[in-house]
Write an enzyme that holds these catalytic residues in place. Structure first.
Site, PDB file in Angstrom:
ATOM      1  N   HIS A 138       0.867  -1.364   0.137  1.00 55.23           N
ATOM      2  CA  HIS A 138       0.005   0.032  -0.089  1.00 55.23           C
ATOM      3  C   HIS A 138       0.876   1.147   0.025  1.00 55.23           C
ATOM      4  CE1 HIS A 138      -3.791  -1.883   0.036  1.00 55.23           C
ATOM      5  NE2 HIS A 138      -3.631  -2.206   1.222  1.00 55.23           N
ATOM      6  N   LYS A 545     -14.158   4.765   6.390  1.00 53.10           N
ATOM      7  CA  LYS A 545     -14.352   5.809   5.064  1.00 53.10           C
ATOM      8  C   LYS A 545     -15.743   5.804   5.096  1.00 53.10           C
ATOM      9  CE  LYS A 545     -13.336   6.886   0.681  1.00 53.10           C
ATOM     10  NZ  LYS A 545     -13.966   6.128  -0.088  1.00 53.10           N
TER      11      LYS A 545
END
Length: 879
Positions: A138, A545
């Site tokens: 990532h 999120k």
């Protein structure tokens, strides 16, 4: 101040002094004076001096383009040096002498002994211990590999300086080397000039394995064995595999078009090449060591009569590994291999069996101390890394599989699979999975997208069983998502069963996880192939999120609990795979606390967890740090299984349901409900500029034209961390708690804090986030970068943040954040002096950058990128 903390401050001061000398030599006295003036103003500003604060704003607001790069670099590099000193302190001799962590394995075993825990039960639990770390690429690692190497060398120098018997000459030599390393770092560009390819990312991951984990794993296993021998009176079996390493590097294609089937194949070849290289180095040293003549009769019968029997076996392995290296080198260079597969090592047992035979023979011949030397370390490395160095996960988004099957069904005249009802999809998939005839016509030419999916499955088919750990389906929503992957693998010729792992990541998907898995387990074909074993991945990033931290964490808890209960009822062995990041908004928390806050029985089959980006370096980057990380993980897993956390009381569940609903409504009301939110977010944070920073190979957005919903969780959190509002990690949580307290349920909340690790960990995480946030700095971003008509949003959010801080303080009965962890509070206070100028400079640079985006001064762009990486270093988090 403790002696340990005093040493840390002295190390930071020394590194800062050497950095100052380097800047003076490289840039001149005037620049050093400017930097020192900014540092003093920042320190006084933090101490409450309003004049100094204004002078700091004026100085950074009027800084010339010529001076911005050295100023930004100075503060950024100091923060990197602070990180090095802090990382070293956790493994220093002084730290080891000063405290025996209450979270360590040895302390856990002491507690178990005091509580008269069953030795048999402890024994059984230790032998089932599994820590599987999945390294991911990532894009949160902002530090270049060139600099990471220098940082490791600086760490080694600090270790040498800790010896109190150094002569003045020896100390001077080490300090000169330190000064040189800091100068090398200063004269190295900290910003990558090009975005890394997926292959570059894989090489970075393998370098981490080589430089740290290769040494750390056998060291940890020795430590684990010594602890079990001391407290339980027995040695662990040599073949025990309590640590496994897997990787997404080269296998994670979700939203990354650059990870192709060819890249996956190349990374798999490179991993085998690197494994052969590392084992060859080990085996060559072992050949020098095993000069003994005496061996057991069984060994002689198996390998023949030789003057130096162990050397004979080890030298044969050395020849095979040399051939293996050449074979994969040819593949990587696109040459026809010079050796055949029959001459090389392709499976773990080809290495394990002869070396284990050596081990047993040495033990039988009274040479236990030799057997338990480097030979045992190599056996442990074979168990953990194998001849593939790590297992690879493949990951792809669910709709890509749906689209591929829909293309096939349209071609063969069955209609559009993607439009079918779920029951019809399942019936079709089960029929095809049970059929012996192929589904895909031979002469069919698929679209490039579908061809890529099928090519990836064909690469899997070419691998021996065990090379690919599992196939993860992101955004999994239904049983057909899992069955579809099984069908694509079957049609591509995969001759064995691969675990197919649904990843549940949004709030709705987490809530539906039990229902989806129940449907799957009701499919006879599916139950037949999984052998009563199932892995499910829990997504932390996208759920937070989607719904905010509080609602997401409760949904994750409930989903895990429901899956544990379901699989226990059906007699299925469940492994939960945790997709955590380093930040609170992506499920990050101190490892020990995070694991003990999970539902009871959720760790009974071990831990599988992603280690991402910069967290790999912080937690695993040095052998001694990695050993400590393994120790913490092992201790938490064993504690969770032997001294499980309490089941939440019914009233706690009710409170959490209410908190979840209220916090989600507040979070979504801002993020989705306010039409001004997206323009405010894009103005008040460096979100748009982040995409220019070549961090990782993966694009920042799943859909380049989408809004916040299409933005990946990592840049979403990274952007808010930069402007110090840290919004994803707290929005909705504190306000929800306050509402519940105002309803007269404060007593229940306090009991939850005191008696339920899940809830107390959430409060601790909030406190950490609040300690790193700063409303004044956030306000500077608004006033300089945001249109006046949008200021109300920032003002509301900052007021909410201040109210939430008071709510959390009322729960901890403290007047200041982090009062119970003064070491961390001091660390944050020290960093703020260096991070504040970077934040204020970033505001100024964003203003200059956005004034004329078509003609940006290259120095402004470069300095802006440096502030982004510097603030990330100061916060110790990116995404």
């Amino acid at each position: 101040m403790t002696q340990e903390y005093s040493t840390l401050r002295n190390n930071i001061s020394m590194l800062g002094r050497f950095l100052g000398e380097t800047i003076n030599d490289a840039q001149g006295e005037d620049i050093l004076e400017l930097i020192e003036n900014i540092r003093k103003l920042s320190r006084n500003s933090r101490a409450g001096d309003d004049k100094a604060r204004q002078a700091l704003l004026d100085t950074l607001g009027s800084i010339s383009n010529e001076n911005i790069i050295p100023v930004a670099r100075a503060f950024s590099q100091f923060l990197n040096l602070t990180n090095i000193a802090e990382q070293y302190q956790t493994i220093s001799r002084e730290h080891s002498l000063a405290q025996s962590s209450s979270q360590s394995l040895s302390e856990l075993f002491k507690r178990l002994k005091e509580q008269n825990a069953s030795v048999e039960e402890v024994h059984k639990t230790v032998e089932k211990l599994l820590i599987e770390l999945v390294l991911t690429a990532h894009p949160t690692e902002t530090t270049r590999r060139s600099l990471i190497h220098k940082h490791i060398e600086i760490n080694k120098c600090l270790s040498k300086l800790e010896h109190h018997d150094l002569t003045e000459k020896e100390r001077n030599i080490i300090e000169r080397l330190l000064l040189r390393l800091i100068a090398e770092a200063w004269h190295t560009n900290e910003i990558r000039t090009v975005r890394p390819t997926p292959f570059d990312e894989a090489k970075w991951g393998f370098a981490m394995l080589e430089n740290s984990l290769w040494q750390a794993v056998p060291e940890f296993l020795r430590q684990l064995n010594e602890t079990t021998r001391e407290f339980l009176g027995y040695d662990l079996p040599v073949g025990l595999k309590p640590v496994r390493i897997s990787s997404w590097m080269g296998g994670d294609r979700d939203g990354n078009p650059f990870v192709t089937a060819q890249i996956t194949k190349k990374v798999l070849y490179f991993a085998r090449w690197k494994a052969a290289d590392l084992f060859l180095q080990d085996i060559s040293k072992l050949a020098d060591e095993l000069s003994m003549m005496k061996c057991s009769d069984e060994f002689r019968d198996k390998y023949g009569e030789h003057l130096e029997p162990y050397r004979f076996v080890v030298k044969n392995l050395r020849n095979q590994l040399t051939a293996t290296l050449a074979y994969f080198d040819d593949h990587l260079s696109n040459r026809t291999p010079r050796v055949s597969e029959s001459e090389i090592i392709l499976e773990d047992n080809q290495l394990w069996e002869p070396l284990y035979d050596c081990y047993q023979s040495l033990i039988q011949c009274g040479m236990r101390i030799i057997a338990n030397g480097s030979l045992l370390d190599i056996l442990h490395r074979i168990s953990c890394f194998g001849v593939t160095l790590s297992q690879m996960d493949i990951r792809q988004e669910s709709t890509r599989h749906t689209d591929a099957i829909a293309e096939i069904t349209r071609y063969i005249g069955l209609g559009d699979y993607s439009q079918w009802m779920e029951d019809d999809k399942q019936a079709f998939l089960i029929r095809e999975l049970s059929s012996r005839r192929p589904l895909i016509p031979q002469n069919w030419t698929p679209s490039p997208e579908t061809k890529e999916i099928l090519d990836t499955c064909k690469v899997i088919a070419q691998q021996k069983q065990g090379v690919i750990a599992c196939y993860v389906i992101s955004m999994a929503r239904s049983a057909s998502d899992v069955l579809a992957v099984h069908l694509l693998l079957k049609e591509s010729g995969v001759p064995y069963h691969i675990p197919v792992v649904p990843l549940f990541e949004t709030l709705e998907d987490l809530d539906a996880a039990e229902k989806v898995m129940t449907q799957l387990f009701n499919v006879g074909w599916y139950r037949g192939v999984i052998n009563n074993r199932q892995m499910v991945m829990i997504g932390y990033s996208d759920s937070a999120k989607d719904a905010g931290m509080m609602a997401a964490s409760w949904a994750q808890y409930r989903a895990q609990e429901a899956l544990v209960n379901l699989t226990e009822k059906l007699g299925i062995e469940l492994t939960l795979f945790h997709g955590r990041g380093g930040t609170i908004g992506r499920g990050g928390a101190p490892a020990h606390a995070a694991l003990l806050s999970q539902p009871p029985r959720s760790l009974k089959n071990g831990l599988r967890v992603t280690e991402q980006g910069e967290m790999i370096r912080f937690k695993l980057g040095l052998p001694a740090v990695a050993v400590e990380t393994f120790d913490l993980y092992a201790s938490a897993i064993l504690e969770a299984n032997l001294l499980p956390p309490p089941e939440p009381k019914p009233e706690w569940r009710t409170i959490m349901d209410e908190l979840s609903t209220i916090s989600c409504d507040i979070y979504r009301g801002v993020v989705r409900g306010d039409k001004d939110f997206v323009p405010y977010f894009r103005s008040a944070t460096p979100e748009q500029e982040l995409s220019k920073l070549p961090l990782g190979s993966r694009p920042a957005k799943r859909n380049p034209n989408g809004g916040v919903e299409s933005l990946r969780a990592i840049p979403w959190i990274f952007a808010w961390m930069q402007n110090r509002l840290m919004l994803p990690a707290w929005l909705g949580a504190g306000a929800a708690i306050r509402q519940i307290i105002e309803q007269g349920k404060g007593d229940i909340i306090h009991k939850m804090c005191e008696n339920w690790p899940f809830f107390s960990t959430r409060i601790g995480m909030l406190e950490m986030v609040f300690s790193k946030s700063d409303t004044w700095l956030s306000q500077q971003y608004d006033q300089r970068l945001v249109k006046k008509e949008l200021w109300y949003l920032g003002e509301n959010l900052r007021k909410q943040l201040e109210d939430d801080i008071q709510t959390v303080l009322s729960l901890s009965h403290q007047s200041k954040l982090m009062s119970d962890l003064p070491w961390i509070a001091d660390s944050i206070a020290l960093r703020n002096i260096y991070t504040d100028p970077l934040n204020l400079l970033q505001v100024e640079l964003l203003h200059r950058f956005r004034e004329n985006p078509e003609q940006v001064n290259p120095d402004v762009e470069q300095a802006l990128m440096i502030t982004i990486t510097g603030i990330a270093a100061g916060m110790r988090n990116t995404g």
